[in-house]
Design a protein around this motif. Structure first.
Motif, mmCIF file in Angstrom:
data_model
loop_
_atom_site.group_PDB
_atom_site.id
_atom_site.type_symbol
_atom_site.label_atom_id
_atom_site.label_comp_id
_atom_site.label_asym_id
_atom_site.label_seq_id
_atom_site.Cartn_x
_atom_site.Cartn_y
_atom_site.Cartn_z
ATOM 1 N N ALA A 1 0.823 -1.209 0.000
ATOM 2 C CA ALA A 1 0.000 0.000 0.000
ATOM 3 C C ALA A 1 0.853 1.254 0.000
ATOM 4 O O ALA A 1 0.483 2.268 -0.541
ATOM 5 C CB ALA A 1 -0.919 0.014 1.203
ATOM 6 N N THR B 1 4.062 18.456 -1.229
ATOM 7 C CA THR B 1 2.596 18.429 -1.269
ATOM 8 C C THR B 1 1.991 19.189 -0.086
ATOM 9 O O THR B 1 0.804 19.476 -0.083
ATOM 10 C CB THR B 1 2.025 16.988 -1.286
ATOM 11 O OG1 THR B 1 2.403 16.308 -0.076
ATOM 12 C CG2 THR B 1 2.514 16.189 -2.482
ATOM 13 N N THR C 1 -11.236 18.830 13.401
ATOM 14 C CA THR C 1 -10.326 18.892 12.264
ATOM 15 C C THR C 1 -11.109 19.057 10.972
ATOM 16 O O THR C 1 -12.140 18.420 10.789
ATOM 17 C CB THR C 1 -9.507 17.605 12.177
ATOM 18 O OG1 THR C 1 -8.853 17.434 13.406
ATOM 19 C CG2 THR C 1 -8.483 17.680 11.063
ATOM 20 N N THR C 2 -10.621 19.897 10.077
ATOM 21 C CA THR C 2 -11.310 20.068 8.802
ATOM 22 C C THR C 2 -10.730 19.117 7.756
ATOM 23 O O THR C 2 -11.188 17.984 7.621
ATOM 24 C CB THR C 2 -11.254 21.526 8.337
ATOM 25 O OG1 THR C 2 -9.897 21.952 8.270
ATOM 26 C CG2 THR C 2 -12.012 22.427 9.297
ATOM 27 N N VAL C 3 -9.689 19.580 7.073
ATOM 28 C CA VAL C 3 -9.236 18.841 5.893
ATOM 29 C C VAL C 3 -8.136 17.815 6.215
ATOM 30 O O VAL C 3 -7.925 16.866 5.473
ATOM 31 C CB VAL C 3 -8.789 19.867 4.819
ATOM 32 C CG1 VAL C 3 -7.392 20.352 5.056
ATOM 33 C CG2 VAL C 3 -8.972 19.325 3.424
ATOM 34 N N ARG D 1 -8.875 13.997 6.325
ATOM 35 C CA ARG D 1 -9.050 13.414 4.980
ATOM 36 C C ARG D 1 -7.716 13.265 4.264
ATOM 37 O O ARG D 1 -7.474 12.287 3.569
ATOM 38 C CB ARG D 1 -9.989 14.311 4.158
ATOM 39 C CG ARG D 1 -11.424 14.274 4.625
ATOM 40 C CD ARG D 1 -12.266 15.314 3.895
ATOM 41 N NE ARG D 1 -12.506 16.514 4.699
ATOM 42 C CZ ARG D 1 -12.769 17.711 4.188
ATOM 43 N NH1 ARG D 1 -12.825 17.879 2.884
ATOM 44 N NH2 ARG D 1 -12.994 18.737 4.975
ATOM 45 N N LEU D 2 -6.827 14.247 4.445
ATOM 46 C CA LEU D 2 -5.539 14.203 3.740
ATOM 47 C C LEU D 2 -4.602 13.147 4.328
ATOM 48 O O LEU D 2 -3.972 12.392 3.597
ATOM 49 C CB LEU D 2 -4.870 15.579 3.780
ATOM 50 C CG LEU D 2 -5.465 16.613 2.815
ATOM 51 C CD1 LEU D 2 -4.901 18.006 3.107
ATOM 52 C CD2 LEU D 2 -5.181 16.236 1.360
ATOM 53 N N LYS E 1 -5.070 10.433 5.772
ATOM 54 C CA LYS E 1 -5.394 9.037 5.462
ATOM 55 C C LYS E 1 -4.717 8.584 4.166
ATOM 56 O O LYS E 1 -4.678 7.400 3.856
ATOM 57 C CB LYS E 1 -6.911 8.861 5.362
ATOM 58 C CG LYS E 1 -7.594 8.913 6.724
ATOM 59 C CD LYS E 1 -9.073 8.550 6.607
ATOM 60 C CE LYS E 1 -9.707 8.238 7.949
ATOM 61 N NZ LYS E 1 -9.827 9.413 8.819
ATOM 62 N N GLY E 2 -4.169 9.525 3.427
ATOM 63 C CA GLY E 2 -3.451 9.192 2.196
ATOM 64 C C GLY E 2 -1.949 8.998 2.393
ATOM 65 O O GLY E 2 -1.226 8.789 1.427
ATOM 66 N N TYR E 3 -1.480 9.103 3.633
ATOM 67 C CA TYR E 3 -0.049 8.945 3.917
ATOM 68 C C TYR E 3 0.137 7.799 4.905
ATOM 69 O O TYR E 3 -0.594 7.728 5.901
ATOM 70 C CB TYR E 3 0.526 10.245 4.496
ATOM 71 C CG TYR E 3 0.445 11.426 3.539
ATOM 72 C CD1 TYR E 3 1.561 11.841 2.814
ATOM 73 C CD2 TYR E 3 -0.758 12.119 3.357
ATOM 74 C CE1 TYR E 3 1.477 12.911 1.927
ATOM 75 C CE2 TYR E 3 -0.837 13.196 2.468
ATOM 76 C CZ TYR E 3 0.288 13.586 1.764
ATOM 77 O OH TYR E 3 0.208 14.638 0.893
#
Lengths: 428, 111
Positions: B25, B41, B82-84, B87-88, B90-92
């Motif tokens: 993954a 990023t 938490t706002t963004v 969500r972000l 979870k991609g790391y």
């Protein structure tokens, strides 16, 4: 000397190129050679800046017609009266200080065999690697009756510039009780949430100045980015001012009469507007066609690992012009693509392996002052394709509190300031 | 090319190859250039090199352990309000979070 630079040396010799003035094509302390970047928007300006950051000895030339670049992000806030025109414009002095040569001209043609690009000034630039970040061009007449002349009456305002200012003037001139009609194309198009944020921003302006005005959105599709959040936000802030009609309810416009400010839908319904904003179908900027990197779709297929063209070696393409789905055509996406491409180019010119690509997107949309929503995603290259990292990303929660919406409005402001500083700001 | 650097490059190639195996993954090991690109990023919101001049928190020169914990909490979704970032992050993956925490903690050494 690597095989690449040897080839370059010979072609430079043949072309009598200016790069011959360079004492050595490959230096011990990093990449040398010349990269030309076409387009000084989010993709191109980032690429130019990060190429210099990664390889100070590289000669980097940015070709961009505008002295100041006005951003599509936040141009809706300008329409709302929440931002000045100057505050969404950015000059190129920061890039010059960072060592980028900036030429204000149009790129008219690319010769990929000779590796040159011809400018509107008549000048021809030689390149070892070419980066094209041309944004979108409109597909004139793809929507019957909508051509360049029609756009002077019914602006698209989908490139920030005179079109945006024209639309604002028309909004100001409209009487109270008038109808603002926006036509919205099917996917793919630049900035998927953009039309819906625009509706909110136009509504913000009307709610202050022309409270009896109506906004009618005629959409060629049934679903759109952050749909539930937009419908909720429009209602909360503007009541029934905004009406959205999707494809299933005859929202698809097939003909435009800009002179009469009238549109016709697929099932023959006629709508008359006081201000008509036509967002037409789009394609990659025309220089991408000249370079031979566009496919039958009108967009640019790229390698997922580097954003090098799949059709012409040595040419890279970035941003809205590319086929990068599931990444959206957004400013933030273009910025991360540019960083990947810059790193891949420098690695190639120095004979190293390219770093593992990393892509992301964050887009804020403003419903009104103190009310922001967002979408985010993280992407990677996998077996030659771009994929969203499973479990990552998504949109703001529907049940977000007023504090949550206010925080996202604040972060949206910061996001704009940080991203534009990363690209056009003075080196820190 | 010296033999040692040749071997290193082969090794690096093999680790990269492992990234693209099905089921892998995320990264198992990251080279410095990989981490620098990954950190890029974050710049669009947190400022170039993590130096923020806005309402978004800066990352530049922050303690490594704090950065790591914060990112792990975002990833787990256990940070209230938490706002963004939930969500972000979870991609790391864990390896990327470790590397980013170190990179931004040491970013004080960079211009």
């Amino acid at each position: 000397m690597t095989p690449f630079s040897r080839r370059h040396f010979l072609s430079a010799l043949a072309a009598g190129s200016a790069t011959l003035g360079c004492p050595a094509l490959v230096r011990a302390d990093g990449a040398a050679g010349r990269v030309v970047v076409v387009g000084g928007g989010f993709g191109g300006a980032t690429a130019a800046r990060y190429l210099k950051r990664l390889a100070p000895h590289l000669q980097v030339t940015l070709v961009e017609p505008a002295q100041r670049f006005h951003t599509c992000p936040f141009s809706n806030l300008y329409l709302a009266g929440l931002r000045s025109w100057d505050s969404i414009g950015h000059g190129y002095d920061g890039l010059r200080v960072a060592g980028v040569e900036v030429i204000h001209a149009m790129a008219d043609d690319v010769d990929s065999a000779r590796r040159t690009v011809r400018l509107s000034t008549g000048q021809s630039l030689a390149w070892d690697r070419l980066v094209l970040s041309p944004g979108v061009d409109m597909r004139w007449n793809a929507l019957e009756g909508y051509d360049e002349a029609a756009a002077t009456l019914a602006p698209h305002a989908w490139k920030a510039g005179p079109q945006t200012q024209l639309l604002r003037r028309q909004m100001e001139a409209m009487g109270d009780g008038g109808t603002f009609v926006m036509t919205i194309p099917d996917n793919p198009f630049r900035c998927p949430p953009g039309p819906y944020e625009r509706a909110a921003m136009v509504a913000h302006y009307f709610s202050r100045h022309k409270p009896r005005a109506k906004i009618l959105l005629l959409d060629a599709k049934d679903n759109f980015s952050k749909k539930a959040l937009f419908l909720q936000g429009w209602k909360a802030r503007y009541g029934d001012m905004i009406e959205w009609i999707g494809l299933s309810d005859d929202g698809q416009v097939t003909r435009v009469d800009a002179g009469q400010r009238e549109v016709l839908t697929a099932f023959g319904q006629k709508h008359r507007a006081d201000v008509l904003n036509v967002i037409p179908p789009q394609k990659a900027g025309v220089i991408a066609e000249r370079a031979g990197i566009v496919d039958a779709s009108g967009w640019v297929p790229v390698k997922a690992e580097s954003f090098e063209s799949r059709q012409v070696a040595g040419i890279y393409a970035l941003g809205d012009a590319t086929l990068a789905a599931p990444m959206p055509k957004s400013a933030f996406a273009a910025n991360t693509q540019a960083k990947v491409a810059a790193a891949a180019i420098v690695a190639e010119l120095t004979g190293k392996a390219a770093p593992v690509p990393a892509y992301a997107n964050t887009c804020y949309s403003l419903i009104g002052p103190g009310y922001g929503i967002s979408v985010a995603g993280v992407y990677q290259a996998e077996a030659g394709r771009i994929v969203e990292v499973p479990g990552s990303g998504g949109v703001s929660p529907l049940d977000g509190s007023p504090d949550f919406r206010a925080a996202e409005a604040r972060y949206g402001d910061s996001w704009y300031a940080a991203m534009t500083a990363d690209i056009w700001g003075q080196p820190g | 090319m010296p033999r040692s650097s040749f071997l290193l490059r082969q090794l690096s190639f093999l680790t990269r190859l492992a990234l693209f195996l099905p089921g892998a993954a995320g990264a198992t090991s990251l080279q410095p250039d990989d981490v620098a690109l990954l950190a890029g990023t974050c710049f669009n919101c947190h400022g170039t090199n993590g130096r923020s001049t806005t309402a978004i928190p800066g990352l530049h020169g922050q303690p490594e352990a704090r950065l790591r914990t914060r990112m792990q909490d975002f990833r787990a979704g256990s940070t209230a309000g938490t706002t963004v970032m939930t969500r972000l992050m979870k991609g790391y993956d864990e390896v990327q979070i470790d590397a980013l925490a170190r990179w931004f903690a040491q970013a004080g050494d960079r211009p």
